[in-house]
Design a protein around this motif. Structure first.
Motif, PDB file in Angstrom:
ATOM      1  N   VAL A 260       0.862  -1.186   0.000  1.00 26.48           N
ATOM      2  CA  VAL A 260       0.000   0.000   0.000  1.00 26.48           C
ATOM      3  C   VAL A 260       0.896   1.232   0.000  1.00 26.48           C
ATOM      4  CG1 VAL A 260      -1.838   1.255   1.185  1.00 26.48           C
ATOM      5  CG2 VAL A 260      -1.773  -1.242   1.304  1.00 26.48           C
ATOM      6  N   PHE A 261       0.579   2.203  -0.868  1.00 28.38           N
ATOM      7  CA  PHE A 261       1.337   3.447  -0.914  1.00 28.38           C
ATOM      8  C   PHE A 261       0.426   4.552  -1.427  1.00 28.38           C
ATOM      9  CE2 PHE A 261       1.890   1.173  -4.868  1.00 28.38           C
ATOM     10  CZ  PHE A 261       1.706   2.134  -5.847  1.00 28.38           C
ATOM     11  N   ASP A 262       0.897   5.794  -1.339  1.00 22.25           N
ATOM     12  CA  ASP A 262       0.128   6.926  -1.851  1.00 22.25           C
ATOM     13  C   ASP A 262       1.071   7.904  -2.531  1.00 22.25           C
ATOM     14  OD1 ASP A 262       0.763   9.433  -0.079  1.00 22.25           O
ATOM     15  OD2 ASP A 262       0.440   7.863   1.395  1.00 22.25           O
ATOM     16  N   ASP A 263       0.482   8.822  -3.314  1.00 23.22           N
ATOM     17  CA  ASP A 263       1.251   9.864  -3.999  1.00 23.22           C
ATOM     18  C   ASP A 263       0.889  11.239  -3.454  1.00 23.22           C
ATOM     19  OD1 ASP A 263      -1.297  10.115  -4.968  1.00 23.22           O
ATOM     20  OD2 ASP A 263      -0.748  10.147  -7.080  1.00 23.22           O
ATOM     21  N   THR A 264       0.489  11.306  -2.192  1.00 23.50           N
ATOM     22  CA  THR A 264       0.052  12.505  -1.459  1.00 23.50           C
ATOM     23  C   THR A 264      -1.333  12.968  -1.894  1.00 23.50           C
ATOM     24  OG1 THR A 264       1.008  14.209  -2.926  1.00 23.50           O
ATOM     25  CG2 THR A 264       2.454  13.259  -1.241  1.00 23.50           C
ATOM     26  N   ARG A 265      -1.963  12.280  -2.837  1.00 20.85           N
ATOM     27  CA  ARG A 265      -3.325  12.618  -3.255  1.00 20.85           C
ATOM     28  C   ARG A 265      -4.249  11.400  -3.237  1.00 20.85           C
ATOM     29  NH1 ARG A 265      -0.273  15.936  -6.746  1.00 20.85           N
ATOM     30  NH2 ARG A 265      -0.785  18.157  -6.578  1.00 20.85           N
ATOM     31  N   LYS A 266      -3.756  10.263  -3.708  1.00 23.70           N
ATOM     32  CA  LYS A 266      -4.544   9.048  -3.777  1.00 23.70           C
ATOM     33  C   LYS A 266      -3.765   7.905  -3.144  1.00 23.70           C
ATOM     34  CE  LYS A 266      -6.849  10.412  -8.088  1.00 23.70           C
ATOM     35  NZ  LYS A 266      -7.157  10.020  -9.493  1.00 23.70           N
ATOM     36  N   VAL A 267      -4.509   6.899  -2.678  1.00 23.82           N
ATOM     37  CA  VAL A 267      -3.913   5.715  -2.065  1.00 23.82           C
ATOM     38  C   VAL A 267      -4.058   4.551  -3.042  1.00 23.82           C
ATOM     39  CG1 VAL A 267      -3.942   4.124  -0.111  1.00 23.82           C
ATOM     40  CG2 VAL A 267      -4.435   6.549   0.254  1.00 23.82           C
ATOM     41  N   TYR A 268      -2.986   3.782  -3.209  1.00 17.06           N
ATOM     42  CA  TYR A 268      -2.971   2.642  -4.123  1.00 17.06           C
ATOM     43  C   TYR A 268      -2.759   1.369  -3.302  1.00 17.06           C
ATOM     44  CZ  TYR A 268      -2.267   6.345  -7.542  1.00 17.06           C
ATOM     45  OH  TYR A 268      -2.407   7.487  -8.302  1.00 17.06           O
ATOM     46  N   ILE A 269      -3.729   0.459  -3.370  1.00 17.55           N
ATOM     47  CA  ILE A 269      -3.684  -0.803  -2.635  1.00 17.55           C
ATOM     48  C   ILE A 269      -3.450  -1.917  -3.649  1.00 17.55           C
ATOM     49  CG2 ILE A 269      -4.916  -2.318  -1.058  1.00 17.55           C
ATOM     50  CD1 ILE A 269      -6.622   0.050  -0.222  1.00 17.55           C
ATOM     51  N   GLN A 270      -2.304  -2.579  -3.541  1.00 18.05           N
ATOM     52  CA  GLN A 270      -1.934  -3.620  -4.488  1.00 18.05           C
ATOM     53  C   GLN A 270      -2.314  -4.989  -3.937  1.00 18.05           C
ATOM     54  OE1 GLN A 270       2.206  -3.681  -5.514  1.00 18.05           O
ATOM     55  NE2 GLN A 270       1.984  -5.247  -7.080  1.00 18.05           N
ATOM     56  N   PHE A 271      -3.049  -5.775  -4.744  1.00 20.68           N
ATOM     57  CA  PHE A 271      -3.487  -7.106  -4.367  1.00 20.68           C
ATOM     58  C   PHE A 271      -2.683  -8.146  -5.146  1.00 20.68           C
ATOM     59  CE2 PHE A 271      -7.073  -4.438  -3.290  1.00 20.68           C
ATOM     60  CZ  PHE A 271      -7.539  -4.990  -2.097  1.00 20.68           C
ATOM     61  N   PRO A 272      -2.849  -9.424  -4.800  1.00 21.28           N
ATOM     62  CA  PRO A 272      -2.222 -10.479  -5.618  1.00 21.28           C
ATOM     63  C   PRO A 272      -2.672 -10.388  -7.070  1.00 21.28           C
ATOM     64  CG  PRO A 272      -2.960 -11.384  -3.528  1.00 21.28           C
ATOM     65  CD  PRO A 272      -3.457  -9.966  -3.574  1.00 21.28           C
ATOM     66  N   ILE A 273      -1.856 -10.871  -7.982  1.00 28.44           N
ATOM     67  CA  ILE A 273      -2.057 -10.638  -9.405  1.00 28.44           C
ATOM     68  C   ILE A 273      -3.336 -11.272  -9.913  1.00 28.44           C
ATOM     69  CG2 ILE A 273      -0.757 -12.662 -10.125  1.00 28.44           C
ATOM     70  CD1 ILE A 273      -0.766  -9.164 -11.783  1.00 28.44           C
ATOM     71  N   ARG A 274      -3.838 -12.369  -9.328  1.00 27.36           N
ATOM     72  CA  ARG A 274      -5.029 -13.041  -9.791  1.00 27.36           C
ATOM     73  C   ARG A 274      -6.186 -12.809  -8.824  1.00 27.36           C
ATOM     74  NH1 ARG A 274      -5.036 -16.033 -14.159  1.00 27.36           N
ATOM     75  NH2 ARG A 274      -7.159 -15.243 -14.043  1.00 27.36           N
ATOM     76  N   LEU A 275      -6.421 -11.565  -8.476  1.00 29.25           N
ATOM     77  CA  LEU A 275      -7.558 -11.237  -7.614  1.00 29.25           C
ATOM     78  C   LEU A 275      -8.879 -11.531  -8.314  1.00 29.25           C
ATOM     79  CD1 LEU A 275      -8.503  -9.922  -4.925  1.00 29.25           C
ATOM     80  CD2 LEU A 275      -8.490  -7.725  -6.115  1.00 29.25           C
ATOM     81  N   ASP A 276      -8.876 -11.550  -9.663  1.00 27.99           N
ATOM     82  CA  ASP A 276     -10.114 -11.779 -10.399  1.00 27.99           C
ATOM     83  C   ASP A 276     -10.624 -13.205 -10.274  1.00 27.99           C
ATOM     84  OD1 ASP A 276      -7.983 -12.835 -11.748  1.00 27.99           O
ATOM     85  OD2 ASP A 276      -8.651 -12.219 -13.739  1.00 27.99           O
ATOM     86  N   GLN A 277      -9.838 -14.113  -9.685  1.00 25.69           N
ATOM     87  CA  GLN A 277     -10.282 -15.494  -9.537  1.00 25.69           C
ATOM     88  C   GLN A 277     -11.239 -15.673  -8.361  1.00 25.69           C
ATOM     89  OE1 GLN A 277      -6.686 -17.798  -9.305  1.00 25.69           O
ATOM     90  NE2 GLN A 277      -6.516 -17.973 -11.530  1.00 25.69           N
ATOM     91  N   GLY A 278     -11.340 -14.693  -7.487  1.00 29.17           N
ATOM     92  CA  GLY A 278     -12.228 -14.772  -6.331  1.00 29.17           C
ATOM     93  C   GLY A 278     -13.017 -13.494  -6.159  1.00 29.17           C
ATOM     94  N   GLU A 279     -13.679 -13.390  -5.034  1.00 34.93           N
ATOM     95  CA  GLU A 279     -14.492 -12.215  -4.738  1.00 34.93           C
ATOM     96  C   GLU A 279     -13.616 -11.125  -4.131  1.00 34.93           C
ATOM     97  OE1 GLU A 279     -18.679 -11.092  -2.394  1.00 34.93           O
ATOM     98  OE2 GLU A 279     -17.794 -13.101  -2.283  1.00 34.93           O
ATOM     99  N   ALA A 280     -13.783  -9.886  -4.603  1.00 41.62           N
ATOM    100  CA  ALA A 280     -12.984  -8.766  -4.120  1.00 41.62           C
ATOM    101  C   ALA A 280     -13.639  -8.174  -2.869  1.00 41.62           C
ATOM    102  CB  ALA A 280     -12.844  -7.691  -5.195  1.00 41.62           C
ATOM    103  N   PRO A 281     -12.857  -7.831  -1.851  1.00 44.27           N
ATOM    104  CA  PRO A 281     -13.430  -7.301  -0.615  1.00 44.27           C
ATOM    105  C   PRO A 281     -13.749  -5.819  -0.739  1.00 44.27           C
ATOM    106  CG  PRO A 281     -11.066  -7.429  -0.400  1.00 44.27           C
ATOM    107  CD  PRO A 281     -11.389  -7.996  -1.758  1.00 44.27           C
ATOM    108  N   PRO A 282     -14.843  -5.336  -0.125  1.00 43.02           N
ATOM    109  CA  PRO A 282     -15.115  -3.895  -0.093  1.00 43.02           C
ATOM    110  C   PRO A 282     -14.188  -3.191   0.898  1.00 43.02           C
ATOM    111  CG  PRO A 282     -16.817  -5.077   1.101  1.00 43.02           C
ATOM    112  CD  PRO A 282     -15.935  -6.118   0.470  1.00 43.02           C
ATOM    113  N   LEU A 283     -13.948  -1.911   0.639  1.00 41.44           N
ATOM    114  CA  LEU A 283     -13.049  -1.100   1.464  1.00 41.44           C
ATOM    115  C   LEU A 283     -13.860  -0.128   2.301  1.00 41.44           C
ATOM    116  CD1 LEU A 283     -10.090  -0.181   2.112  1.00 41.44           C
ATOM    117  CD2 LEU A 283     -10.359   1.483   0.266  1.00 41.44           C
ATOM    118  N   PHE A 284     -13.528  -0.046   3.584  1.00 45.61           N
ATOM    119  CA  PHE A 284     -14.171   0.872   4.510  1.00 45.61           C
ATOM    120  C   PHE A 284     -13.086   1.731   5.172  1.00 45.61           C
ATOM    121  CE2 PHE A 284     -16.819  -2.859   4.213  1.00 45.61           C
ATOM    122  CZ  PHE A 284     -18.100  -2.353   4.102  1.00 45.61           C
ATOM    123  N   VAL A 285     -13.331   3.034   5.245  1.00 51.63           N
ATOM    124  CA  VAL A 285     -12.425   3.941   5.940  1.00 51.63           C
ATOM    125  C   VAL A 285     -12.916   4.121   7.369  1.00 51.63           C
ATOM    126  CG1 VAL A 285     -11.637   6.333   6.087  1.00 51.63           C
ATOM    127  CG2 VAL A 285     -11.610   5.158   3.901  1.00 51.63           C
TER     128      VAL A 285
END
Length: 336
Positions: A260-285
């Motif tokens: 996980v990293f940011d560019d001072t404006r947006k946050v980028y959350i990197q998942f495993p490369i084959r996330l499309d094989q399962g259900e993606a989790p929702p994000l809550f702040v």
């Protein structure tokens, strides 16, 4: 000497105690703003000679022709006064005339195909627990997506196809019925203005457009599928502005983020490369009061791109036995 007894109901004392307890609870840590990047000023030496001499000889005066609009502001003011409409009435009237509703004649299977007109307000009907697909023109590049209500509406985008056949899809879903907001989509070719309505059951499965300026036959450009496949998902980031200041804790499901990293404006959350094989989790702040709320984010490949910074967030998936992964800033005191 008489003793006077004053009885106070126990409910009032309990209420006062609850209020004092609520007021005494401290808020969580707030986000810390980053400092502006330092830009070094460059000054020229006063004694330094210029390579090209500058000619200060005055030139002949140039007469510029001024443009006079055919309709002056006075004419517009007179027309608005003649219509006897208040400003809010004029706005409501214009929005009502610009609204385009779905019709049975414009359906192709479950896709409502609107005729694209600049400045039109396209009506989109949605429902909770149902996803509506807003499909853009093939080859159109997405620039931005802005919604009036990003808390009670879940937004995302994805791409179907590759190369010159890539098509952007905006996915929208309300969290409850009775909601209404607007959505503005800007692309490399045009801008779309939509009004979203949430109903209990009625919803539109997909929305698309037909374009009057679209040629009947298009010459297909030769492109490399391999190059399109290897193209990085996150582009245009400046390495000097990236900040890796997030810790990942909690459960370890197969979709647990790797970075996980940011560019001072947006946050980028990197998942495993084959996330499309399962259900993606929702994000809550997680807010300063400890309560969770939905946030506007988009899915790009195996990345979540969050449109704002946060101090703490959680990824949750499941019902009875939830997998919870927490993402927290490690440069803020009080995060754990």
């Amino acid at each position: 000497m008489k003793t006077v007894l004053i009885s106070i109901p126990l409910s009032i004392l309990a209420l006062a105690a609850c209020e004092s307890l609520e007021l005494s609870q401290p808020l969580g840590p707030d986000i810390v703003l980053d400092e502006e990047p330092f830009i070094e000023a460059v000054y020229l030496d006063a004694d330094e000679d210029l390579e090209t001499p500058v000619d200060f000889t005055p030139e002949e005066p140039v007469v510029a022709r001024t443009y006079s609009p055919s309709v002056s502001p006075e004419d517009v003011r007179e027309n608005s006064e003649a219509s006897n409409l208040a400003p809010y009435q004029a706005i409501d009237q214009a929005n009502a005339k610009a609204a385009i509703e779905p019709s049975a004649a414009n359906y192709m299977n479950a896709i409502q195909i609107y005729p694209y007109t600049r400045g039109a307000l396209y009506q989109v009907y949605t429902a909770p627990e149902q996803v509506t697909d807003i499909a853009l023109q093939t080859g159109e590049e997405l620039m931005s997506v802005s919604a009036g209500d990003t808390v009670r509406w879940v937004l995302g985008d994805t791409v179907s196809g590759i190369g010159d056949q890539a098509q952007v899809h905006i996915l929208v879903k309300p969290i409850q019925a009775g909601l209404k907001t607007n959505l503005i989509i800007t692309t490399s070719r045009r801008a779309y203005h939509l009004e979203l309505h949430a109903f209990n059951e009625t919803y539109m499965a997909a929305v698309s457009w037909r374009y009057s300026d679209q040629p009947l036959v298009q010459r297909r450009a030769i492109s490399s599928d391999a190059a399109a496949r290897n193209e990085p998902v996150v582009q245009g980031l400046q390495l000097g502005r990236l900040k890796f200041r997030y810790e990942i804790s909690g459960d370890k499901p197969h979709w647990r983020p790797t970075r996980v990293f940011d560019d001072t404006r947006k946050v980028y959350i990197q998942f495993p490369i084959r996330l499309d094989q399962g259900e993606a989790p929702p994000l809550f702040v997680v807010g300063r009061d400890g309560k969770s709320q939905l946030v506007n984010y988009r899915m790009r490949g195996n990345y979540y791109v969050v449109d704002r910074l946060f101090s703490m967030a959680e990824l949750r998936l499941g019902e009875k036995r939830q997998d919870v992964v927490r993402i927290s800033r490690n440069d803020i005191e009080g995060n754990s």
